[in-house]
Motif scaffolding. Structure first.
Motif, PDB file in Angstrom:
ATOM      1  N   VAL A   4       3.467   3.801  40.047  1.00  0.00           N
ATOM      2  CA  VAL A   4       3.909   4.998  39.322  1.00  0.00           C
ATOM      3  C   VAL A   4       2.711   5.841  38.878  1.00  0.00           C
ATOM      4  O   VAL A   4       2.805   7.061  38.731  1.00  0.00           O
ATOM      5  CB  VAL A   4       4.813   4.599  38.123  1.00  0.00           C
ATOM      6  CG1 VAL A   4       3.983   4.050  36.964  1.00  0.00           C
ATOM      7  CG2 VAL A   4       5.630   5.781  37.635  1.00  0.00           C
ATOM      8  N   GLY A   5       1.542   5.205  38.715  1.00  0.00           N
ATOM      9  CA  GLY A   5       0.345   5.914  38.276  1.00  0.00           C
ATOM     10  C   GLY A   5      -0.233   6.875  39.291  1.00  0.00           C
ATOM     11  O   GLY A   5      -1.123   7.650  38.965  1.00  0.00           O
ATOM     12  N   ASN A   6       0.238   6.805  40.528  1.00  0.00           N
ATOM     13  CA  ASN A   6      -0.202   7.763  41.545  1.00  0.00           C
ATOM     14  C   ASN A   6       0.916   8.705  41.954  1.00  0.00           C
ATOM     15  O   ASN A   6       0.758   9.494  42.889  1.00  0.00           O
ATOM     16  CB  ASN A   6      -0.705   7.031  42.795  1.00  0.00           C
ATOM     17  CG  ASN A   6      -2.131   6.563  42.610  1.00  0.00           C
ATOM     18  OD1 ASN A   6      -2.922   7.258  41.994  1.00  0.00           O
ATOM     19  ND2 ASN A   6      -2.452   5.381  43.110  1.00  0.00           N
ATOM     20  N   SER A   7       2.063   8.634  41.275  1.00  0.00           N
ATOM     21  CA  SER A   7       3.214   9.455  41.686  1.00  0.00           C
ATOM     22  C   SER A   7       3.003  10.911  41.271  1.00  0.00           C
ATOM     23  O   SER A   7       2.273  11.190  40.313  1.00  0.00           O
ATOM     24  CB  SER A   7       4.493   8.916  41.036  1.00  0.00           C
ATOM     25  OG  SER A   7       4.490   9.242  39.652  1.00  0.00           O
ATOM     26  N   HIS A  36      -6.425  12.324  45.189  1.00  0.00           N
ATOM     27  CA  HIS A  36      -5.359  11.375  45.554  1.00  0.00           C
ATOM     28  C   HIS A  36      -4.839  11.699  46.954  1.00  0.00           C
ATOM     29  O   HIS A  36      -4.616  12.859  47.284  1.00  0.00           O
ATOM     30  CB  HIS A  36      -4.204  11.457  44.545  1.00  0.00           C
ATOM     31  CG  HIS A  36      -4.612  11.100  43.154  1.00  0.00           C
ATOM     32  ND1 HIS A  36      -4.507   9.835  42.634  1.00  0.00           N
ATOM     33  CD2 HIS A  36      -5.158  11.854  42.171  1.00  0.00           C
ATOM     34  CE1 HIS A  36      -4.969   9.823  41.391  1.00  0.00           C
ATOM     35  NE2 HIS A  36      -5.366  11.033  41.086  1.00  0.00           N
ATOM     36  N   HIS A  37      -4.647  10.677  47.741  1.00  0.00           N
ATOM     37  CA  HIS A  37      -4.126  10.895  49.100  1.00  0.00           C
ATOM     38  C   HIS A  37      -2.608  11.041  49.009  1.00  0.00           C
ATOM     39  O   HIS A  37      -1.897  10.069  48.790  1.00  0.00           O
ATOM     40  CB  HIS A  37      -4.508   9.723  50.000  1.00  0.00           C
ATOM     41  CG  HIS A  37      -5.999   9.574  50.144  1.00  0.00           C
ATOM     42  ND1 HIS A  37      -6.781  10.513  50.768  1.00  0.00           N
ATOM     43  CD2 HIS A  37      -6.855   8.613  49.694  1.00  0.00           C
ATOM     44  CE1 HIS A  37      -8.050  10.138  50.722  1.00  0.00           C
ATOM     45  NE2 HIS A  37      -8.129   8.993  50.061  1.00  0.00           N
ATOM     46  N   ASP A  42       4.782  15.213  48.498  1.00  0.00           N
ATOM     47  CA  ASP A  42       4.304  14.888  47.145  1.00  0.00           C
ATOM     48  C   ASP A  42       3.458  16.020  46.561  1.00  0.00           C
ATOM     49  O   ASP A  42       3.555  16.335  45.368  1.00  0.00           O
ATOM     50  CB  ASP A  42       3.494  13.589  47.154  1.00  0.00           C
ATOM     51  CG  ASP A  42       4.388  12.352  47.205  1.00  0.00           C
ATOM     52  OD1 ASP A  42       5.632  12.527  47.084  1.00  0.00           O
ATOM     53  OD2 ASP A  42       3.871  11.238  47.377  1.00  0.00           O
ATOM     54  N   ILE A  43       2.624  16.637  47.414  1.00  0.00           N
ATOM     55  CA  ILE A  43       1.812  17.783  46.955  1.00  0.00           C
ATOM     56  C   ILE A  43       2.736  18.907  46.495  1.00  0.00           C
ATOM     57  O   ILE A  43       2.517  19.530  45.451  1.00  0.00           O
ATOM     58  CB  ILE A  43       0.864  18.272  48.073  1.00  0.00           C
ATOM     59  CG1 ILE A  43      -0.236  17.236  48.308  1.00  0.00           C
ATOM     60  CG2 ILE A  43       0.248  19.623  47.721  1.00  0.00           C
ATOM     61  CD1 ILE A  43      -1.119  17.519  49.521  1.00  0.00           C
ATOM     62  N   ASN A  44       3.785  19.159  47.269  1.00  0.00           N
ATOM     63  CA  ASN A  44       4.737  20.233  46.919  1.00  0.00           C
ATOM     64  C   ASN A  44       5.427  19.949  45.593  1.00  0.00           C
ATOM     65  O   ASN A  44       5.592  20.844  44.757  1.00  0.00           O
ATOM     66  CB  ASN A  44       5.778  20.424  48.023  1.00  0.00           C
ATOM     67  CG  ASN A  44       5.184  21.083  49.257  1.00  0.00           C
ATOM     68  OD1 ASN A  44       4.070  21.592  49.206  1.00  0.00           O
ATOM     69  ND2 ASN A  44       5.890  21.060  50.361  1.00  0.00           N
ATOM     70  N   LEU A  45       5.826  18.673  45.388  1.00  0.00           N
ATOM     71  CA  LEU A  45       6.517  18.319  44.136  1.00  0.00           C
ATOM     72  C   LEU A  45       5.561  18.457  42.946  1.00  0.00           C
ATOM     73  O   LEU A  45       5.919  19.019  41.909  1.00  0.00           O
ATOM     74  CB  LEU A  45       7.080  16.896  44.212  1.00  0.00           C
ATOM     75  CG  LEU A  45       7.780  16.393  42.936  1.00  0.00           C
ATOM     76  CD1 LEU A  45       8.938  17.305  42.530  1.00  0.00           C
ATOM     77  CD2 LEU A  45       8.270  14.949  43.096  1.00  0.00           C
ATOM     78  N   LEU A  46       4.328  17.951  43.115  1.00  0.00           N
ATOM     79  CA  LEU A  46       3.330  18.048  42.046  1.00  0.00           C
ATOM     80  C   LEU A  46       3.086  19.517  41.673  1.00  0.00           C
ATOM     81  O   LEU A  46       3.117  19.890  40.488  1.00  0.00           O
ATOM     82  CB  LEU A  46       2.021  17.396  42.505  1.00  0.00           C
ATOM     83  CG  LEU A  46       0.789  17.623  41.616  1.00  0.00           C
ATOM     84  CD1 LEU A  46       0.991  17.014  40.228  1.00  0.00           C
ATOM     85  CD2 LEU A  46      -0.475  17.053  42.263  1.00  0.00           C
TER      86      LEU A  46
END
Length: 447
Positions: A4-7, A36-37, A42-46
Motif C-alpha cells: 500500500v506504501g507504493n500505491s 516510483h516505477h 497508476d500515474i494517471n490515477l495519482l
C-alpha cells in the motif's frame, strides 16, 4: 513498507501534504513519478487525485467539516487522506465506493496508529450514513459559488465586476476541467503532418488545435516521452501561449529582444522565424543563471541555438546594456499572477490576492518602460501575460501609453482571426473561450 506504501493513493496523500506546505504540484508529481516505477494507469490515477483534491479543496473541506469535531487535532496527512477519499468517492465514478473506503482505511492503519485507523473508519462510515452537506444550505450567494467551484471570493467578485456575472461563472466553471495536453510543432525541423504521423505511430491520439496553426492536442498518450520530443520536432506549450509570437510580425533578419524569456518556449518560437543568413538574432534575458542555462538547453533541443543569445540580465537594465534603438521587435512576456493557468497549477487560486496583481502592475510597467528606448522607430513591442485580470493587462497598457506618447496600440491579430469582431485593440483569451490557458496580448508600435 507494505504494498500500500507504493500505491497511487498513498503517494497522492504524500504529495498533497507537501504541496499544502508550499511545494509546487507539478514538481512534486514529477518527483514521485520518477522515484516510483508505475504503469500509465497508476500515474494517471495519482495525477488525477493530486490535481483533483487541489482543484476542489474548498468543496471537499466544506463536505468534511461537519464530520471532524476537532480539526486542529488531526495530523495534516490524515486530513489530506480524508479529502482524497472524498474526492474519489464524489468525482471518480469508475472507482467503487467500497474500494475507496477500504484502501483509505488501510493507509490510515499502515501510516498511522490504531486510533487514527478507528477515527478515519468512523468518519467515512458516518459520511456514508448521513450524506454530505448540500450547497443550497449556504445562504451567501458568493460563498455558495466559492464552495461550489472552489474559487476564492475575491476572484469571483473581481471577475464579476470586470466581465459580468455570466462570463465570471463560465470562467470559474471551466477552470475545474482538466487542462489539455497541447504542443507546438517546431518549423525549424518539422511540420504538423510529420509530428502527427510520428506521434500516431507511437500509439498517441492527436488532433489539430483549433486556435494555433502550429498547435496539436494529444487526447491519449504522453507526448513528453516520445522520440519526436527528444529530437526537438515539437515542444510542450499551451495553445494560447503559441499565439503571442506570431503577433510580432517577425522578419527573417530582425534583431529581437525577449525581455523575460525563461524557460524559453517563446524564445525558440521567435528563433524559428529568424534566419541567421539574414542576420536574425533573438537576445533572451533572465535574471537567474540557472534559467539562462535552461533557455540555452531548450534552444539546442529545438535546433535554433545559432539564433539565440541567452543572457543573464535584469530587463530593467536593457538600455544601459544594449543602447537605444537596438532592436526591431521586443517581446515582454511579463511576470504575472498566472491566474490564467489555474487549470495547470490549481494551487494558484488559493495563494494569490488582488494586492499581488497591483504589485505586479508596477513591475510590469517598469519593465515596459525600461526596454522601450531599445526599440527602433516603427518597431513593435508585444506585451503578454498569462493572467485574466485587467490590473495586469488593459490597465498596464493604458498607463504605459499615457506615459509614452511616442507609442500607439495596434489591433492584435491572429492567424485564425480569433475574436476578430471585438472592440478592444488588445486580445484577451479567457479559459472558457477555447479551453486553453487564459492569456492577454497587446501590440505597441513606436511611432
Amino acid at each position: 513498507m507494505s504494498a500500500v506504501g507504493n500505491s497511487p493513493r498513498w503517494l497522492a496523500v504524500e504529495a498533497l501534504s507537501k504541496i499544502k506546505n508550499g511545494a509546487y504540484s507539478n514538481l512534486q508529481l514529477n518527483q514521485l513519478i520518477n522515484q516510483h516505477h508505475m504503469d500509465r494507469r497508476d500515474i494517471n490515477l495519482l495525477t488525477n487525485m493530486v490535481y483533483g483534491v487541489i482543484q476542489h479543496r474548498l468543496t471537499l473541506e466544506y463536505w468534511l467539516t461537519p464530520f471532524v469535531r476537532h480539526p486542529n487535532q488531526i495530523d495534516p496527512w490524515v486530513r489530506e487522506l480524508l479529502l482524497s477519499a472524498l474526492y474519489q468517492w464524489q468525482y471518480l465514478d469508475k472507482i467503487p465506493k467500497r474500494a475507496v473506503f477500504n484502501e483509505t482505511i488501510e493507509i490510515a492503519k499502515v501510516k498511522g496508529h490504531p486510533g487514527i485507523r478507528r477515527f478515519v473508519t468512523g468518519v467515512l462510515h458516518q459520511m456514508d450514513r448521513t450524506g454530505l452537506p448540500d450547497f443550497d444550505a449556504i445562504e451567501d450567494p458568493d460563498e455558495r459559488l466559492s464552495i461550489t467551484y472552489s474559487m476564492p471570493i475575491w476572484l469571483i467578485d473581481e471577475l464579476r465586476q470586470q466581465l459580468g456575472a455570466d462570463k465570471m461563472q463560465s470562467i470559474i466553471a471551466s477552470l475545474n476541467q482538466p487542462a489539455k495536453q497541447s504542443l507546438r510543432v517546431n518549423p525549424a525541423v518539422s511540420d504538423v503532418a510529420d509530428v502527427t504521423a510520428a506521434l500516431t505511430n507511437d500509439g498517441l491520439t492527436v488532433e489539430p488545435s483549433e486556435i494555433s496553426p502550429l498547435g496539436l492536442v494529444v487526447t491519449d498518450g504522453q507526448a513528453i516521452n516520445s522520440e519526436a520530443m527528444q529530437y526537438g520536432m515539437f515542444t510542450i506549450q499551451d495553445e494560447s501561449a503559441q499565439l503571442v509570437v506570431p503577433t510580432m510580425a517577425l522578419a527573417p533578419g530582425d534583431q529581437v529582444l525577449d525581455a523575460c524569456a525563461a524557460p524559453g518556449g517563446k524564445t525558440t518560437q521567435i528563433a524559428a522565424a529568424l534566419d541567421t543568413d539574414a542576420g536574425g538574432q533573438v537576445t533572451a534575458l533572465d535574471i537567474h543563471a540557472s534559467k539562462v542555462r535552461l533557455i540555452g538547453q531548450n534552444a539546442a533541443r529545438m535546433h535554433v541555438a545559432d539564433r539565440v543569445n541567452a543572457t543573464e540580465l535584469d530587463a530593467r537594465k536593457a538600455t544601459a546594456e544594449f543602447g537605444e534603438a537596438a532592436f526591431d521587435k521586443i517581446l515582454v512576456d511579463a511576470p504575472c499572477s498566472g491566474l490564467g493557468l489555474i487549470r495547470r497549477k490549481p494551487e494558484i487560486r488559493y495563494e494569490k490576492a488582488l494586492q499581488d496583481s497591483l504589485n505586479l502592475q508596477k513591475v510590469q510597467l517598469s519593465i515596459l518602460s525600461a526596454v522601450a528606448p531599445t526599440l527602433k522607430k516603427g518597431g513593435i513591442m508585444t506585451y503578454s501575460t498569462c493572467t485574466i485580470l485587467q490590473q495586469e493587462n488593459q490597465q498596464v497598457i493604458q498607463k504605459f501609453l499615457a506615459a509614452h506618447p511616442d507609442f500607439e496600440c495596434l489591433k492584435t491579430t491572429t492567424d485564425r482571426n480569433l475574436k476578430a469582431d471585438r472592440d478592444d485593440l488588445t486580445l484577451s483569451i479567457y479559459p472558457d473561450d477555447y479551453l486553453s490557458d487564459g492569456f492577454f496580448i497587446a501590440c505597441l508600435r513606436k511611432k
